[in-house]
Write a protein that holds these residues in place. Structure first.
Motif, PDB file in Angstrom:
ATOM      1  N   VAL A  84      33.834  17.172  28.106  1.00  0.00           N
ATOM      2  CA  VAL A  84      32.736  17.735  28.885  1.00  0.00           C
ATOM      3  C   VAL A  84      32.716  17.172  30.306  1.00  0.00           C
ATOM      4  O   VAL A  84      32.358  17.870  31.256  1.00  0.00           O
ATOM      5  CB  VAL A  84      31.394  17.462  28.182  1.00  0.00           C
ATOM      6  N   GLY A  85      33.134  15.909  30.457  1.00  0.00           N
ATOM      7  CA  GLY A  85      33.165  15.315  31.792  1.00  0.00           C
ATOM      8  C   GLY A  85      34.045  16.094  32.743  1.00  0.00           C
ATOM      9  O   GLY A  85      33.697  16.289  33.913  1.00  0.00           O
ATOM     10  N   GLY A  86      35.201  16.541  32.260  1.00  0.00           N
ATOM     11  CA  GLY A  86      36.087  17.347  33.091  1.00  0.00           C
ATOM     12  C   GLY A  86      35.471  18.684  33.438  1.00  0.00           C
ATOM     13  O   GLY A  86      35.606  19.170  34.574  1.00  0.00           O
ATOM     14  N   ASN A  87      34.762  19.299  32.479  1.00  0.00           N
ATOM     15  CA  ASN A  87      34.107  20.578  32.738  1.00  0.00           C
ATOM     16  C   ASN A  87      32.979  20.429  33.754  1.00  0.00           C
ATOM     17  O   ASN A  87      32.778  21.301  34.606  1.00  0.00           O
ATOM     18  CB  ASN A  87      33.563  21.174  31.442  1.00  0.00           C
ATOM     19  N   ILE A  88      32.252  19.323  33.659  1.00  0.00           N
ATOM     20  CA  ILE A  88      31.186  19.066  34.637  1.00  0.00           C
ATOM     21  C   ILE A  88      31.781  18.907  36.035  1.00  0.00           C
ATOM     22  O   ILE A  88      31.267  19.447  37.019  1.00  0.00           O
ATOM     23  CB  ILE A  88      30.384  17.809  34.243  1.00  0.00           C
ATOM     24  N   ALA A  89      32.906  18.174  36.114  1.00  0.00           N
ATOM     25  CA  ALA A  89      33.569  17.994  37.406  1.00  0.00           C
ATOM     26  C   ALA A  89      34.021  19.336  37.974  1.00  0.00           C
ATOM     27  O   ALA A  89      33.865  19.616  39.167  1.00  0.00           O
ATOM     28  CB  ALA A  89      34.764  17.054  37.251  1.00  0.00           C
ATOM     29  N   GLY A 162      30.616  27.322  29.048  1.00  0.00           N
ATOM     30  CA  GLY A 162      31.650  28.344  28.931  1.00  0.00           C
ATOM     31  C   GLY A 162      33.044  27.752  28.948  1.00  0.00           C
ATOM     32  O   GLY A 162      33.893  28.081  28.108  1.00  0.00           O
ATOM     33  N   GLY A 163      33.301  26.853  29.896  1.00  0.00           N
ATOM     34  CA  GLY A 163      34.603  26.204  29.954  1.00  0.00           C
ATOM     35  C   GLY A 163      34.889  25.382  28.718  1.00  0.00           C
ATOM     36  O   GLY A 163      36.009  25.394  28.185  1.00  0.00           O
ATOM     37  N   THR A 164      33.869  24.663  28.238  1.00  0.00           N
ATOM     38  CA  THR A 164      34.036  23.834  27.041  1.00  0.00           C
ATOM     39  C   THR A 164      34.333  24.692  25.817  1.00  0.00           C
ATOM     40  O   THR A 164      35.222  24.371  25.010  1.00  0.00           O
ATOM     41  CB  THR A 164      32.766  22.998  26.792  1.00  0.00           C
ATOM     42  N   ALA A 165      33.581  25.792  25.658  1.00  0.00           N
ATOM     43  CA  ALA A 165      33.766  26.667  24.501  1.00  0.00           C
ATOM     44  C   ALA A 165      35.166  27.268  24.481  1.00  0.00           C
ATOM     45  O   ALA A 165      35.842  27.284  23.442  1.00  0.00           O
ATOM     46  CB  ALA A 165      32.712  27.776  24.514  1.00  0.00           C
ATOM     47  N   ILE A 166      35.627  27.746  25.628  1.00  0.00           N
ATOM     48  CA  ILE A 166      36.950  28.370  25.679  1.00  0.00           C
ATOM     49  C   ILE A 166      38.046  27.329  25.468  1.00  0.00           C
ATOM     50  O   ILE A 166      39.070  27.607  24.836  1.00  0.00           O
ATOM     51  CB  ILE A 166      37.127  29.100  27.030  1.00  0.00           C
ATOM     52  N   GLU A 167      37.829  26.110  25.978  1.00  0.00           N
ATOM     53  CA  GLU A 167      38.793  25.029  25.759  1.00  0.00           C
ATOM     54  C   GLU A 167      38.995  24.777  24.268  1.00  0.00           C
ATOM     55  O   GLU A 167      40.119  24.568  23.799  1.00  0.00           O
ATOM     56  CB  GLU A 167      38.306  23.757  26.448  1.00  0.00           C
ATOM     57  N   HIS A 168      37.890  24.834  23.497  1.00  0.00           N
ATOM     58  CA  HIS A 168      37.973  24.569  22.056  1.00  0.00           C
ATOM     59  C   HIS A 168      38.509  25.753  21.266  1.00  0.00           C
ATOM     60  O   HIS A 168      38.742  25.634  20.060  1.00  0.00           O
ATOM     61  CB  HIS A 168      36.601  24.167  21.520  1.00  0.00           C
ATOM     62  N   MET A 169      38.670  26.892  21.908  1.00  0.00           N
ATOM     63  CA  MET A 169      39.246  28.050  21.220  1.00  0.00           C
ATOM     64  C   MET A 169      40.769  27.967  21.151  1.00  0.00           C
ATOM     65  O   MET A 169      41.407  28.801  20.486  1.00  0.00           O
ATOM     66  CB  MET A 169      38.842  29.350  21.935  1.00  0.00           C
ATOM     67  N   GLY A 170      41.347  27.012  21.857  1.00  0.00           N
ATOM     68  CA  GLY A 170      42.799  26.853  21.817  1.00  0.00           C
ATOM     69  C   GLY A 170      43.551  28.004  22.448  1.00  0.00           C
ATOM     70  O   GLY A 170      44.541  28.485  21.892  1.00  0.00           O
ATOM     71  N   LEU A 171      43.095  28.438  23.624  1.00  0.00           N
ATOM     72  CA  LEU A 171      43.700  29.602  24.285  1.00  0.00           C
ATOM     73  C   LEU A 171      44.536  29.222  25.502  1.00  0.00           C
ATOM     74  O   LEU A 171      44.785  30.047  26.376  1.00  0.00           O
ATOM     75  CB  LEU A 171      42.596  30.582  24.702  1.00  0.00           C
TER      76      LEU A 171
END
Length: 333
Positions: A84-89, A162-171
Motif C-alpha cells: 500500500v505504501g507504494g500505491n500511496i506514493a 484501485g491500484g492495490t486491488a489490481i495489483e492483487h489480481m496478478g495481472l
C-alpha cells in the motif's frame, strides 16, 4: 516562487504556449477557435502534439536512464515500492502532475518501463487526471474547502484502493510487451558509451511512438468531437433531482466525455446550483477525468483486455460507491 511555480505549471507541464500558438495560427488562417469546428480542430492539434511531446520526452529520458540499470539492478532499487505504501506514493505523485487522462498515459508507460510495480503505476494513472493541486484550489474557490477536501480524499482513496486491488489480481503480464521495452543486459550496460545510450533511447522512443501514435490520433479525434459537440444542458437534464440511479448515470454519462478537471468544474458547478447531490457530482467529475473513451482507446493499446476491464471495473465501482456514500453524508457535511 509563486510566479515560477505558476510558469512551470502552465507553460511547461500544460504547455499553454502551445495552445496559444495553435490558436494564433488557426486565427491567422481565418478559423474562429471559439466556434465548434474551430474549437474541435484546435483541441485535436493541441492535444495530439502535447501528448506526442510528453510520450517521446518521457520514454527517451527513462530509456536513457534505464541503459545504466539492467533488470536485476532496477528490481533491487525499486523493490521498496511495494504494498500500500507504494500505491500511496504513486497516488500522491499524481497530485503534482496536472495532466488529463490521455496525457498521463505516456508517464504510465515510462514508469512501467522503469520497473515500477503495476499497482503503483495504476494508482498514479488514476490519481493524475483526477486530483492535482491547481484543481483542488479551483474546487475550493467554487464549492468551498470542505468539498475540495472530500474530493481530494475520495480521489486518493480510489487511486490507492484501485491500484492495490489490481495489483492483487496478478495481472502484471497483461501489459503490452513493447511497453516494457528491450532490456539492456548487465555486461552490455557496463560497456555502452554515451552515444550508444542515446541511440538505445532513441530506438526505444521510436518503437513506442510507432505502436501508440495511431491510437493517439483516434483517441484525440474522438475527444475533440465529444468535447465540443455534447451540450452541457443535455448532461444537466439527465441528472435531475430524486433519481435513485443518478450516481450510476452520472458515472456512465461522464465516461464518454473527454475533459480535464478544469473543463469539468464548470459543469459540476451548474449541476450543484441545480440541486444535484454532492456524491453524484463527485462521481461525474471523476468519471470524466479518468474513464473517458479517448483515454481508454489509448490505454487499450498499452494494456491487454483483461487488465483494461479490471481497471475500468475497479474505477467504476469506487466512483459509484463513493457517490452514494457522499450523497448520504451530504446533510452532515
Amino acid at each position: 516562487m509563486e510566479a515560477i511555480g505558476t510558469f512551470l505549471m502552465d507553460q511547461v507541464l500544460k504547455m499553454q504556449w502551445l495552445s496559444d500558438l495553435i490558436a494564433g495560427l488557426l486565427g491567422a488562417a481565418g478559423l474562429d477557435t471559439a466556434s465548434q469546428w474551430g474549437g474541435t480542430l484546435h483541441f485535436f492539434i493541441y492535444d495530439t502534439i502535447k501528448i506526442v511531446i510528453l510520450l517521446c520526452v518521457m520514454i527517451f529520458v527513462i530509456s536513457y536512464i534505464q541503459s545504466y540499470f539492467p533488470p536485476e539492478r532496477s528490481k533491487r532499487i525499486l523493490g521498496r515500492f511495494k504494498g500500500v505504501g507504494g500505491n500511496i506514493a504513486g497516488a500522491l505523485l499524481g497530485t503534482v502532475t496536472p495532466f488529463c487522462a490521455c496525457s498521463s498515459i505516456p508517464l504510465f508507460i515510462a514508469f512501467t518501463r522503469a520497473g515500477l510495480p503495476l499497482g503503483v503505476t495504476l494508482s498514479f494513472l488514476i490519481s493524475s487526471p483526477m486530483v492535482d493541486i491547481a484543481s483542488i484550489i479551483l474546487i475550493m474557490s467554487i464549492f468551498g474547502p470542505h468539498v475540495a477536501f472530500i474530493y481530494t480524499v475520495v480521489g486518493l482513496v480510489i487511486a490507492v484502493a484501485g491500484g492495490t486491488a489490481i495489483e492483487h489480481m496478478g495481472l502484471a503480464d497483461q501489459v503490452a510487451d513493447f511497453v516494457r521495452g528491450e532490456a539492456v543486459e548487465a555486461d552490455t550496460s557496463e560497456t555502452m558509451t554515451r552515444r550508444d545510450r542515446v541511440r538505445y533511447a532513441l530506438g526505444q522512443t521510436g518503437e513506442t511512438f510507432r505502436k501508440v501514435f495511431p491510437f493517439i490520433l483516434v483517441g484525440v479525434a474522438v475527444g475533440a468531437l465529444i468535447h465540443n459537440w455534447i451540450p452541457q444542458d443535455v448532461i444537466e437534464a439527465v441528472l435531475g433531482d430524486g433519481n435513485p440511479f443518478a450516481v450510476v448515470l452520472a458515472t456512465l454519462i461522464g465516461a464518454p466525455i473527454y475533459a480535464d478537471i478544469f473543463g469539468t468544474i464548470p459543469i459540476a458547478e451548474a449541476l450543484f446550483q441545480k440541486g444535484v447531490g454532492l456524491g453524484t457530482i463527485l462521481a461525474f467529475m471523476m468519471s470524466v477525468t479518468v474513464l473517458s473513451i479517448p483515454s481508454l482507446t489509448m490505454l487499450s493499446r498499452v494494456v491487454r483486455p483483461k487488465l483494461l476491464a479490471a481497471f475500468v471495473g475497479v474505477c467504476l465501482a469506487g466512483m459509484i460507491v463513493s457517490g452514494y456514500v457522499f450523497n448520504w453524508l451530504q446533510p452532515f457535511v
